[in-house]
Motif scaffolding. Structure first.
Motif, PDB file in Angstrom:
ATOM      1  N   TRP A  93       1.050  -1.520   0.190  1.00 20.38           N
ATOM      2  CA  TRP A  93      -0.119   0.122   0.191  1.00 20.38           C
ATOM      3  C   TRP A  93       0.678   1.148  -0.039  1.00 20.38           C
ATOM      4  CZ3 TRP A  93      -4.190  -0.200  -2.189  1.00 20.38           C
ATOM      5  CH2 TRP A  93      -5.180  -1.648  -1.702  1.00 20.38           C
ATOM      6  N   LEU A  94       2.196   1.031   0.300  1.00 16.35           N
ATOM      7  CA  LEU A  94       3.061   2.358   0.433  1.00 16.35           C
ATOM      8  C   LEU A  94       3.213   2.586  -0.895  1.00 16.35           C
ATOM      9  CD1 LEU A  94       4.588   4.577   2.521  1.00 16.35           C
ATOM     10  CD2 LEU A  94       6.821   2.370   2.253  1.00 16.35           C
ATOM     11  N   THR A  95       4.363   1.556  -1.488  1.00 19.16           N
ATOM     12  CA  THR A  95       4.215   1.774  -2.965  1.00 19.16           C
ATOM     13  C   THR A  95       2.953   2.159  -3.981  1.00 19.16           C
ATOM     14  OG1 THR A  95       5.570  -0.185  -2.425  1.00 19.16           O
ATOM     15  CG2 THR A  95       5.229  -0.037  -4.505  1.00 19.16           C
ATOM     16  N   PHE A  96       1.981   1.296  -3.702  1.00 19.36           N
ATOM     17  CA  PHE A  96       0.254   2.169  -4.368  1.00 19.36           C
ATOM     18  C   PHE A  96       0.256   3.385  -4.191  1.00 19.36           C
ATOM     19  CE2 PHE A  96      -3.981   2.494  -4.995  1.00 19.36           C
ATOM     20  CZ  PHE A  96      -4.095   2.197  -6.401  1.00 19.36           C
ATOM     21  N   ASN A  97       0.491   3.923  -2.900  1.00 21.08           N
ATOM     22  CA  ASN A  97       0.078   5.440  -2.278  1.00 21.08           C
ATOM     23  C   ASN A  97       1.155   6.633  -2.828  1.00 21.08           C
ATOM     24  OD1 ASN A  97      -2.049   4.861  -2.479  1.00 21.08           O
ATOM     25  ND2 ASN A  97      -1.559   4.173   0.152  1.00 21.08           N
TER      26      ASN A  97
END
Length: 193
Positions: free
Chosen positions: A91-95
């Protein structure tokens, strides 16, 4: 090529076994004579093409990169599995990609042919069980931002352990039980900001 055909046939057979007890699966087999798994794959493919044509590539890409990870994150949170940190890195990468994209989407789509397809493949690589690319991206790229001593996030983590959480803006003194008001501003006690 034969190995790919064999794996595809095994996937279709296992999917057909999984859905064989559903009433819709039995109905489809009776009416068409085809394997329900093949029909399901065909319907999903047609729905995907229609989604791309009607909603656009960006919506399709974001949907594909969002639905499965949300389902997996929720199931891991409910079952208290140890894989939750991986999903947090995803989710950190996606955001991070979403923020970069919000600033430069026009430049990215013009400069990179098939940008949305490449983004979708990249994000699938990030959350796939065998590659777990989000961990690689975090370790080699994003951890530099999070772990640097100058970053605001690291200072907040370091100072948070030292600060007591006040109740209602007031804090009890441990020594004598008196209540004193915390003054967060460094203005010399004038009350000006």
């Amino acid at each position: 090529m034969e190995q790919l055909q064999t794996r595809a046939q095994q996937f279709i057979d296992s999917l057909d076994e999984d859905i064989q007890d559903l009433w819709l699966s039995k109905f489809a087999r009776e009416k068409t004579g085809a394997k329900p798994a093949v029909l399901l794959i065909g319907i999903l493919f047609l729905l995907s093409v229609l989604m791309v044509l009607t909603c656009g590539q960006a919506f399709f890409t974001n949907t594909m990169a969002f639905i499965f990870p949300v389902i997996m994150t929720i199931s891991h949170l409910k079952s208290h599995r140890m894989d939750v940190p991986f999903w947090m890195t995803y989710w950190l990468t996606f955001n991070f990609i979403s923020v970069v994209e919000s600033v430069a989407i026009e430049h990215l789509t013009m400069a990179i042919p098939l940008y949305h397809l490449l983004k979708m493949l990249f994000l699938i690589w990030c959350f796939h069980n065998k590659s777990k690319g989000a961990t690689i991206i975090y370790n080699y790229c994003l951890s530099a931002f999070v772990n640097s001593p100058q970053s605001p996030g690291s200072r907040a983590v370091n100072t948070q352990a030292e600060v007591k959480i006040p109740r209602g803006g007031q804090m009890e003194d441990e020594n004598d039980g008196d209540v004193k008001v915390e003054d967060d501003a460094d203005d010399g006690g004038t009350g000006e900001i």
